[in-house]
Design an enzyme around this catalytic site. Structure first.
Site, PDB file in Angstrom:
ATOM      1  N   LEU A 122       0.741  -1.318   0.003  1.00  0.00           N
ATOM      2  CA  LEU A 122      -0.064   0.147  -0.101  1.00  0.00           C
ATOM      3  C   LEU A 122       0.701   1.319  -0.030  1.00  0.00           C
ATOM      4  CD1 LEU A 122      -2.956   0.975   0.151  1.00  0.00           C
ATOM      5  CD2 LEU A 122      -2.352   1.283   2.758  1.00  0.00           C
ATOM      6  N   ARG A 151      10.542  -2.971   9.208  1.00  0.00           N
ATOM      7  CA  ARG A 151      11.831  -3.794   9.552  1.00  0.00           C
ATOM      8  C   ARG A 151      12.786  -3.811   8.517  1.00  0.00           C
ATOM      9  NH1 ARG A 151       8.283  -8.651  11.320  1.00  0.00           N
ATOM     10  NH2 ARG A 151       7.879  -8.553   8.881  1.00  0.00           N
ATOM     11  N   GLU A 322     -14.456  -6.097  -9.314  1.00  0.00           N
ATOM     12  CA  GLU A 322     -13.003  -6.096  -9.736  1.00  0.00           C
ATOM     13  C   GLU A 322     -12.948  -7.349 -10.679  1.00  0.00           C
ATOM     14  OE1 GLU A 322     -10.262  -4.230  -6.202  1.00  0.00           O
ATOM     15  OE2 GLU A 322     -10.582  -6.310  -6.239  1.00  0.00           O
ATOM     16  N   ASP A 341     -14.119  -6.981   3.567  1.00  0.00           N
ATOM     17  CA  ASP A 341     -13.135  -6.440   2.940  1.00  0.00           C
ATOM     18  C   ASP A 341     -13.834  -5.086   2.230  1.00  0.00           C
ATOM     19  OD1 ASP A 341     -10.512  -5.943   1.920  1.00  0.00           O
ATOM     20  OD2 ASP A 341     -11.232  -6.808  -0.156  1.00  0.00           O
ATOM     21  N   HIS A 346     -16.621  -0.046   2.755  1.00  0.00           N
ATOM     22  CA  HIS A 346     -16.673   1.055   1.485  1.00  0.00           C
ATOM     23  C   HIS A 346     -18.115   1.296   1.174  1.00  0.00           C
ATOM     24  CE1 HIS A 346     -12.522   0.521   1.485  1.00  0.00           C
ATOM     25  NE2 HIS A 346     -12.296  -0.319   0.559  1.00  0.00           N
TER      26      HIS A 346
HETATM   27  N1  LIG Z   1      -2.496  -3.019  -0.302  1.00  0.00           N
HETATM   28  C1  LIG Z   1      -3.663  -2.598  -0.555  1.00  0.00           C
HETATM   29  O1  LIG Z   1      -4.144  -2.521  -1.745  1.00  0.00           O
HETATM   30  C2  LIG Z   1      -4.523  -2.259   0.667  1.00  0.00           C
HETATM   31  C3  LIG Z   1      -4.223  -2.244   1.962  1.00  0.00           C
HETATM   32  N2  LIG Z   1      -5.006  -2.004   3.094  1.00  0.00           N
HETATM   33  C4  LIG Z   1      -4.443  -2.126   4.280  1.00  0.00           C
HETATM   34  O2  LIG Z   1      -3.343  -1.418   4.414  1.00  0.00           O
HETATM   35  C5  LIG Z   1      -2.278  -2.050   5.312  1.00  0.00           C
HETATM   36  C6  LIG Z   1      -1.033  -2.390   4.701  1.00  0.00           C
HETATM   37  O3  LIG Z   1      -1.264  -3.235   3.627  1.00  0.00           O
HETATM   38  P1  LIG Z   1      -0.289  -3.801   2.621  1.00  0.00           P
HETATM   39  O4  LIG Z   1       0.638  -2.812   2.266  1.00  0.00           O
HETATM   40  O5  LIG Z   1      -0.937  -4.544   1.632  1.00  0.00           O
HETATM   41  O6  LIG Z   1       0.510  -5.048   3.563  1.00  0.00           O
HETATM   42  P2  LIG Z   1       1.752  -5.670   3.350  1.00  0.00           P
HETATM   43  O7  LIG Z   1       1.426  -6.958   3.747  1.00  0.00           O
HETATM   44  O8  LIG Z   1       2.447  -5.349   2.267  1.00  0.00           O
HETATM   45  O9  LIG Z   1       2.512  -5.111   4.712  1.00  0.00           O
HETATM   46  C7  LIG Z   1       3.203  -3.782   5.117  1.00  0.00           C
HETATM   47  C8  LIG Z   1       4.466  -4.008   5.755  1.00  0.00           C
HETATM   48  O10 LIG Z   1       4.180  -4.583   7.123  1.00  0.00           O
HETATM   49  C9  LIG Z   1       5.320  -5.432   7.479  1.00  0.00           C
HETATM   50  N3  LIG Z   1       4.689  -6.784   7.793  1.00  0.00           N
HETATM   51  C10 LIG Z   1       3.971  -7.550   6.943  1.00  0.00           C
HETATM   52  N4  LIG Z   1       3.563  -8.430   7.588  1.00  0.00           N
HETATM   53  C11 LIG Z   1       3.958  -8.399   8.813  1.00  0.00           C
HETATM   54  C12 LIG Z   1       3.680  -9.110   9.984  1.00  0.00           C
HETATM   55  N5  LIG Z   1       3.065 -10.430  10.042  1.00  0.00           N
HETATM   56  N6  LIG Z   1       4.339  -8.782  11.085  1.00  0.00           N
HETATM   57  C13 LIG Z   1       4.909  -7.656  11.368  1.00  0.00           C
HETATM   58  N7  LIG Z   1       5.071  -6.892   9.925  1.00  0.00           N
HETATM   59  C14 LIG Z   1       4.647  -7.308   8.954  1.00  0.00           C
HETATM   60  C15 LIG Z   1       6.244  -5.478   6.150  1.00  0.00           C
HETATM   61  O11 LIG Z   1       7.118  -4.822   6.449  1.00  0.00           O
HETATM   62  P3  LIG Z   1       8.702  -5.097   7.060  1.00  0.00           P
HETATM   63  O12 LIG Z   1       8.902  -6.675   6.927  1.00  0.00           O
HETATM   64  O13 LIG Z   1       9.632  -4.309   6.253  1.00  0.00           O
HETATM   65  O14 LIG Z   1       8.648  -4.582   8.531  1.00  0.00           O
HETATM   66  C16 LIG Z   1       5.469  -5.014   5.160  1.00  0.00           C
HETATM   67  O15 LIG Z   1       6.159  -4.488   4.074  1.00  0.00           O
HETATM   68  C17 LIG Z   1      -3.084  -3.618   5.873  1.00  0.00           C
HETATM   69  O16 LIG Z   1      -3.782  -3.128   7.142  1.00  0.00           O
HETATM   70  C18 LIG Z   1      -4.095  -3.734   4.647  1.00  0.00           C
HETATM   71  O17 LIG Z   1      -5.270  -4.198   5.117  1.00  0.00           O
HETATM   72  C19 LIG Z   1      -6.195  -1.454   2.866  1.00  0.00           C
HETATM   73  C20 LIG Z   1      -6.635  -1.170   1.557  1.00  0.00           C
HETATM   74  C21 LIG Z   1      -6.022  -1.641   0.255  1.00  0.00           C
HETATM   75  O1  LIG Z   2      -9.902  -1.786   0.422  1.00  0.00           O
HETATM   76  C1  LIG Z   2      -9.761  -2.366  -0.638  1.00  0.00           C
HETATM   77  O2  LIG Z   2     -10.051  -1.739  -1.746  1.00  0.00           O
HETATM   78  C2  LIG Z   2      -9.507  -2.357  -2.882  1.00  0.00           C
HETATM   79  C3  LIG Z   2     -10.115  -1.671  -4.213  1.00  0.00           C
HETATM   80  O3  LIG Z   2      -9.794  -0.359  -4.152  1.00  0.00           O
HETATM   81  P1  LIG Z   2      -9.901   0.621  -5.334  1.00  0.00           P
HETATM   82  O4  LIG Z   2      -9.511   1.934  -4.960  1.00  0.00           O
HETATM   83  O5  LIG Z   2      -8.898   0.069  -6.311  1.00  0.00           O
HETATM   84  O6  LIG Z   2     -11.080   0.463  -5.994  1.00  0.00           O
HETATM   85  C4  LIG Z   2      -9.598  -3.848  -2.966  1.00  0.00           C
HETATM   86  O7  LIG Z   2      -8.919  -4.269  -4.270  1.00  0.00           O
HETATM   87  C5  LIG Z   2      -9.112  -4.378  -1.671  1.00  0.00           C
HETATM   88  O8  LIG Z   2      -9.733  -5.614  -1.785  1.00  0.00           O
HETATM   89  C6  LIG Z   2      -9.599  -3.689  -0.448  1.00  0.00           C
HETATM   90  O9  LIG Z   2      -8.900  -4.314   0.661  1.00  0.00           O
END
Ligand SMILES: NC(=O)C1=CN([C@@H]2O[C@H](COP(=O)(O)OP(=O)(O)OC[C@H]3O[C@@H](n4cnc5c(N)ncnc54)[C@H](OP(=O)(O)O)[C@@H]3O)[C@@H](O)[C@H]2O)C=CC1
Ligand SMILES: O=C1O[C@H](COP(=O)(O)O)[C@@H](O)[C@H](O)[C@H]1O
Length: 597
Positions: A122, A151, A322, A341, A346
């Site tokens: 993200l 980390r 999607e 989700d 949303h």
């Molecule tokens: N990706 C998306 O499109 C969306 C994500 N979100 C929410 O945003 C947040 C981040 O999502 P996203 O970036 O996809 O997550 P990631 O799985 O990429 O995790 C982000 C970072 O957190 C650290 N991490 C991952 N897993 C663990 C673990 N089990 N324990 C400790 N540290 C961990 C890692 O960094 P490091 O190892 O370097 O510490 C990783 O780069 C979440 O809450 C997700 O639900 C919400 C909407 C959309």
């Molecule tokens: O929060 C989330 O949103 C995305 C969709 O977001 P969008 O802005 O691309 O429509 C979704 O893919 C994901 O599963 C969910 O966690």
């Protein structure tokens, strides 16, 4: 004609005054109600004003005026000055403020934004690009720094290299793009640490302090990390890296728990270290342009609001689809499923905005009060009003698309729904008996999010003969296409030109790409700027969250206890047939599946 917006360069704020928060430094709750010249344009940005402790109010009842072209900066027509002598807060006009601002640039506060989980998906995909877009648009305060924290071991240079790969410039604004990127990247720093180490956060705090210098320090932490470590981070950040002279705010990503109990526990946990005003629970759909526009459409056009009730509206549909599956995100998705989700947050947030009564004002608390009333007026979802599905493998054109359980990150035999349709009802005078149908799915035939409002039949329609027996075809439908290719169109009936009397269906269409040359900002840009400005309108309050979970928790528990098997649908299809039966039960036809769309 472009009317007004409340907070960007294109706004004229008839009767706009600014108030300096009392005391030497802004209180944590200092807020920007509505800003006008939000970014750039030679003025100090609203973010900078907010960082310096100013609140910008639009005076109720005053008109606002805007230019013909939203790309041009507006002039502001301030109200007569209203000053409070020897008391706080004092109010001054925009011009007075600008004079003052230019004299006192050096006492501006700093804003430091720490992206916790900076190495993650993200952060890379959305947060750093949104921060850059804000910088590019001159929306960030003068003294800002960005810190990545995770980390993973990385140097500042490595972080900058990672971030630089994701930055893009606006299609319509490419001047000095690479120069701006360089300048932005120089303001980005990295600190590696554990999420539960106060010592590591202390070091981060010291690094932030070096960049803040003697200025008032405002700190924003964006928790872009898995939810199981939210509390560790909040504890460490608040104890060891929070600001001593300005505000400290935390943006919390979803999911906020899995059900009522876990969500309440998370809120209790957060409140051990933060007050509610410091918590910004993000739902990025609230930052989408067309969701923002929903209230404008309804409350600033006489033609819609009188129709906005059970008297004229047959049903409302909230649709998310999607055209791709979980693809590697199964680890997260499988323990949540599509209802948690997408629907519980949303789509439900859009529903609340859509259905709320007119708020007293556009202040955050007034809007959130109305949204929460809608949520509390709703009946918890019943199993018989829900259909769940899961995508299965499908081969098309020689390509085989994997099923959900083929994803290596998904446990074999998982019953997690990747599709759900539901019928919800609001038990209040306005909406009694109107089905609000939701549909959300992954790996469907298209990527789209929209709101469809189907109006009732015209009573005693003189032209009903022209529509045969299918009177539903003759009803008006308002479609708000949230994405992609944003549009608002109204399906109407009209006469085909000619000497005869043949009827046709046409769209009165506000198609954004044709109407506006300006690129639509990403939702995260708006929300990040809001958080910096202390504007809470688009963030979820804890009572909203509780009410939202109450609607879904009994159903989610029942599905899990009964181990209800989802109906399988092929990858790339229109979803399970059950969704049609559910709609038919309430005499509804999904608008997105009709031949004319
Ligand atoms: N990706 C998306 O499109 C969306 C994500 N979100 C929410 O945003 C947040 C981040 O999502 P996203 O970036 O996809 O997550 P990631 O799985 O990429 O995790 C982000 C970072 O957190 C650290 N991490 C991952 N897993 C663990 C673990 N089990 N324990 C400790 N540290 C961990 C890692 O960094 P490091 O190892 O370097 O510490 C990783 O780069 C979440 O809450 C997700 O639900 C919400 C909407 C959309
Ligand atoms: O929060 C989330 O949103 C995305 C969709 O977001 P969008 O802005 O691309 O429509 C979704 O893919 C994901 O599963 C969910 O966690």
């Amino acid at each position: 004609m472009a009317l007004s917006c409340m907070r960007c360069p294109a706004v004229g704020g008839g009767g706009t005054v600014m108030r300096r928060a009392a005391g030497p430094s802004p209180p944590p709750s200092s807020s920007v109600a509505f800003s006008f010249a939000r970014c750039g344009g030679g003025r100090r940005s609203a973010a900078a004003l907010a960082a310096a402790g100013w609140r910008i109010d639009a005076v109720a009842g005053q008109g606002v005026k805007g230019p013909m072209d939203t790309g041009v900066e507006n002039t502001v027509t301030p109200a007569a000055p209203s000053k409070v002598a020897n008391g706080a807060p004092s109010a001054i006009t925009v011009e007075e403020f600008e004079d003052l601002a230019s004299l006192s640039k050096d006492d501006e506060a700093s804003v430091s934004i720490t992206v916790v989980g900076a190495s993650g998906d993200l952060a890379k995909k959305k947060i750093f690009p949104a921060l850059f877009a804000l910088y590019y648009e001159d929306c960030l305060p003068k003294h800002f720094s960005i810190f990545g924290y995770a980390r993973s071991k990385m140097t500042d240079a490595e972080l900058r290299d990672m971030v630089s790969r994701t930055l893009t410039c606006r299609i319509d604004k490419r001047e000095n793009c690479s120069e701006k990127m360089e300048e932005f990247l120089k303001r980005c720093f990295y600190h590696s640490g554990q999420y539960d180490s106060e010592a590591d956060f202390m070091e981060l705090g010291k690094k932030i302090k070096q960049h803040e210098g003697p200025r008032v320090s405002n700190r924003l932490f964006y928790l872009s990390i898995p939810p199981n470590i939210f509390l560790d981070v909040v504890k460490c950040a608040s104890r060891s890296a929070s600001s001593e002279s300005g505000w400290t705010r935390v943006i919390v990503e979803k999911p906020f728990g899995r059900d009522s109990e876990s969500s309440a526990a998370l809120t209790r946990g957060l409140k051990q270290y933060l007050v509610e005003d410091q918590i910004f629970r993000i739902d990025h759909y609230l930052g989408k342009e067309l969701v923002e526009n929903l209230s404008v459409l309804r409350f600033s056009n006489l033609v819609f609001e009188p129709l906005w009730s059970r008297q004229y509206i047959r049903n409302v549909q909230l649709i998310f689809s999607e055209d791709f599956g979980t693809e590697g995100r199964g680890g997260y998705f499988d323990s949540y499923g599509i209802i948690r989700d997408i629907m519980q947050n949303h789509l439900l947030q859009i529903l609340a905005l859509f259905a709320m009564e007119t708020p007293i004002s556009l202040e955050a608390e007034d809007i959130r009060n109305e949204k929460v009333k809608v949520l509390r007026s709703m009946k918890p979802l019943q199993l018989e009003d829900v259909v769940i599905g899961q995508y299965k493998s499908h081969t098309k054109g020689g390509i085989t698309y994997p099923g959900y359980t083929d994803d290596k990150t998904v446990p074999k035999g998982s019953l997690a729904p990747t599709f759900a349709a539901a019928a919800l009802f609001i038990n209040n005078a306005r909406w009694d008996g109107v089905p609000f149908l939701m549909k959300a799915g992954k790996a469907l035939h298209t990527k789209q999010a929209e709101i469809r409002v189907q109006f009732r039949h015209v009573p005693g329609n003189l032209y009903k003969g022209a529509f045969g027996t299918d009177l539903d075809r003759a009803t008006n439908e308002l479609v708000i296409r949230v994405q992609p290719d944003e549009a608002i169109y109204l399906k109407i009936n009209n006469k085909i030109p000619g000497l005869g009397m043949r009827l046709d269906r046409s769209n009165l269409n506000l198609h954004y790409a044709a109407r506006y040359s300006k690129e639509i900002p990403d939702a995260y840009e708006r929300l990040l700027l809001d958080a910096i400005e202390g504007e809470r309108r688009l963030f979820i309050r804890s009572d909203e969250l509780d009410a939202a979970w109450e609607l879904f928790t009994p159903l989610l528990k029942e599905l899990e206890q009964k181990r209800t098997a989802p109906e399988l649908y092929p990858y790339g299809s229109r979803g399970p047939v059950g969704a049609h039966y559910l709609a038919a039960k309430y005499n509804v036809r999904w608008g997105d599946l009709s031949s004319e769309d």
